[in-house]
Scaffold this active site. Structure first.
Site, PDB file in Angstrom:
ATOM      1  N   LYS A  16     -24.422  25.493  29.269  1.00  0.00           N
ATOM      2  CA  LYS A  16     -25.334  24.918  28.715  1.00  0.00           C
ATOM      3  C   LYS A  16     -24.930  23.377  28.372  1.00  0.00           C
ATOM      4  CE  LYS A  16     -26.737  26.641  24.969  1.00  0.00           C
ATOM      5  NZ  LYS A  16     -25.716  26.082  24.074  1.00  0.00           N
ATOM      6  N   LYS A  34     -26.644  18.266  18.329  1.00  0.00           N
ATOM      7  CA  LYS A  34     -26.518  19.733  18.225  1.00  0.00           C
ATOM      8  C   LYS A  34     -26.541  20.042  16.674  1.00  0.00           C
ATOM      9  CE  LYS A  34     -24.161  23.448  19.643  1.00  0.00           C
ATOM     10  NZ  LYS A  34     -24.432  24.221  20.931  1.00  0.00           N
ATOM     11  N   ASP A  49     -18.909  21.464  21.228  1.00  0.00           N
ATOM     12  CA  ASP A  49     -19.718  21.186  22.173  1.00  0.00           C
ATOM     13  C   ASP A  49     -19.989  19.679  22.452  1.00  0.00           C
ATOM     14  OD1 ASP A  49     -19.762  23.724  22.588  1.00  0.00           O
ATOM     15  OD2 ASP A  49     -21.759  24.195  22.120  1.00  0.00           O
ATOM     16  N   GLY A 110     -26.518  29.086  21.905  1.00  0.00           N
ATOM     17  CA  GLY A 110     -26.865  30.280  22.638  1.00  0.00           C
ATOM     18  C   GLY A 110     -28.049  30.301  23.303  1.00  0.00           C
ATOM     19  N   SER A 173     -23.811  26.623  36.493  1.00  0.00           N
ATOM     20  CA  SER A 173     -22.645  26.634  37.685  1.00  0.00           C
ATOM     21  C   SER A 173     -23.132  27.508  38.787  1.00  0.00           C
ATOM     22  CB  SER A 173     -21.565  27.800  36.829  1.00  0.00           C
ATOM     23  OG  SER A 173     -20.209  27.731  37.411  1.00  0.00           O
ATOM     24  N   GLU A 203     -19.880  24.456  40.035  1.00  0.00           N
ATOM     25  CA  GLU A 203     -18.870  25.279  39.112  1.00  0.00           C
ATOM     26  C   GLU A 203     -17.723  24.266  38.797  1.00  0.00           C
ATOM     27  OE1 GLU A 203     -17.222  28.824  40.653  1.00  0.00           O
ATOM     28  OE2 GLU A 203     -16.555  27.866  42.637  1.00  0.00           O
TER      29      GLU A 203
END
Length: 222
Positions: A16, A34, A49, A110, A173, A203
Site C-alpha cells: 500500500k 497518513k 510510511d 492496514g 506487487s 515487485e
C-alpha cells in the site's frame, strides 16, 4: 476543484505505501497524509510510511498520529493508554488541508476496517465522512496471489455498502515470474469485483532509486 483520494489495502503488507507513492507521482505530487502510523519507536531504525512516500515520490507529506507498537492504531493506543483523535477530527484536519492543496492523498493503516481511533472509527468511516462534502476517490491495493479474490471482494463490498464506489484496484506487487494463480487473478479481480485494475506495480518497486521510481511510476498505470 479540490478532491480527496484515499488508498486502502485488502490487508497489511500488500504494498500500500509504495502504491501510495506511485499514485502520488501519477497525480502530480498531491499532499500525502497518513492519519495514523504505528510501529515506530525511538531508535528502532524503522522508516515511517510517510517518509517512504516522500522519498520515492517527492510529494509533500503530513502525519497526524504516531504510535510505537506495531499494532492496529486503536490497539496500540489502548496498550499505552494514549488518547487518539476521533475519525471526525481527522476529517476536519484533512478538509482544512484542502485550503492549500488541490488534492489530498490519504493512506490508511492496514485494511479498510482497521480502527483509527478508540471509539471504533475506521478508514471507511473517514472516507464516508469526507465524501459528505468533497469528491472522494478510493483505490484498493490488493495482492496478486491466492486469497486476493476473497479479500478484495470483501473490501469492495464494504465500500459499496457505505455508498462509495471504488475508483480502481492496484496490484501492489507483481512478480517477475507470475504463477498460475497470479496470472489468472489479474483478470479475475476486475471480473469478480466489477472494479478495473488501474495499476500493476512490479515487485521490489520500492527499492528503486527515487529518480527511477518517478520515471517508471506513470507506466504502471493503465
Amino acid at each position: 476543484m479540490s478532491r480527496i483520494v484515499i488508498v486502502t489495502g485488502t490487508d497489511t503488507g500488500v504494498g500500500k505505501t509504495v502504491a501510495t507513492a506511485a499514485l502520488a507521482v501519477h497525480l502530480g505530487g498531491p499532499l500525502v497524509v497518513k492519519p495514523a502510523q504505528t510501529g515506530i519507536a525511538p531508535g528502532n531504525g524503522e522508516e515511517r510510511d510517510i517518509d517512504v512516500v516522500a522519498r520515492l515520490s517527492g510529494a509533500p507529506t503530513a502525519q497526524f498520529v504516531e504510535l510505537a507498537d506495531p499494532l492496529a492504531p486503536d490497539t496500540a493506543a489502548r496498550l499505552r493508554e494514549v488518547a487518539l483523535p476521533r475519525v471526525a477530527e481527522h476529517a476536519t484536519a484533512i478538509r482544512h488541508l484542502l485550503t492549500d492543496h488541490a488534492t489530498v492523498l490519504v493512506e490508511g493503516a492496514g485494511g479498510l476496517l482497521v480502527r483509527l481511533d478508540t471509539e471504533g472509527g475506521t478508514l471507511l468511516d473517514l472516507a464516508a465522512d469526507l465524501a459528505k462534502r468533497e469528491p472522494v476517490s478510493v483505490y484498493v491495493v490488493a495482492r496478486a496471489g491466492l486469497g486476493t479474490l476473497n479479500h478484495t471482494e470483501l473490501t469492495v463490498q464494504a465500500l459499496r455498502h457505505a455508498g462509495l464506489e471504488p475508483a480502481g484496484l492496484v496490484i501492489g506487487s507483481w512478480p517477475a515470474e507470475p504463477d498460475q494463480a497470479e496470472t489468472l487473478n489479474r483478470t479475475e479481480l476486475p471480473r469478480v469485483t466489477g472494479v478495473p485494475v488501474v495499476a500493476v506495480l512490479p515487485e521490489n518497486a520500492g527499492s528503486l532509486d527515487p529518480e527511477e521510481f518517478r520515471a517508471q511510476a506513470p507506466t504502471w498505470f493503465s
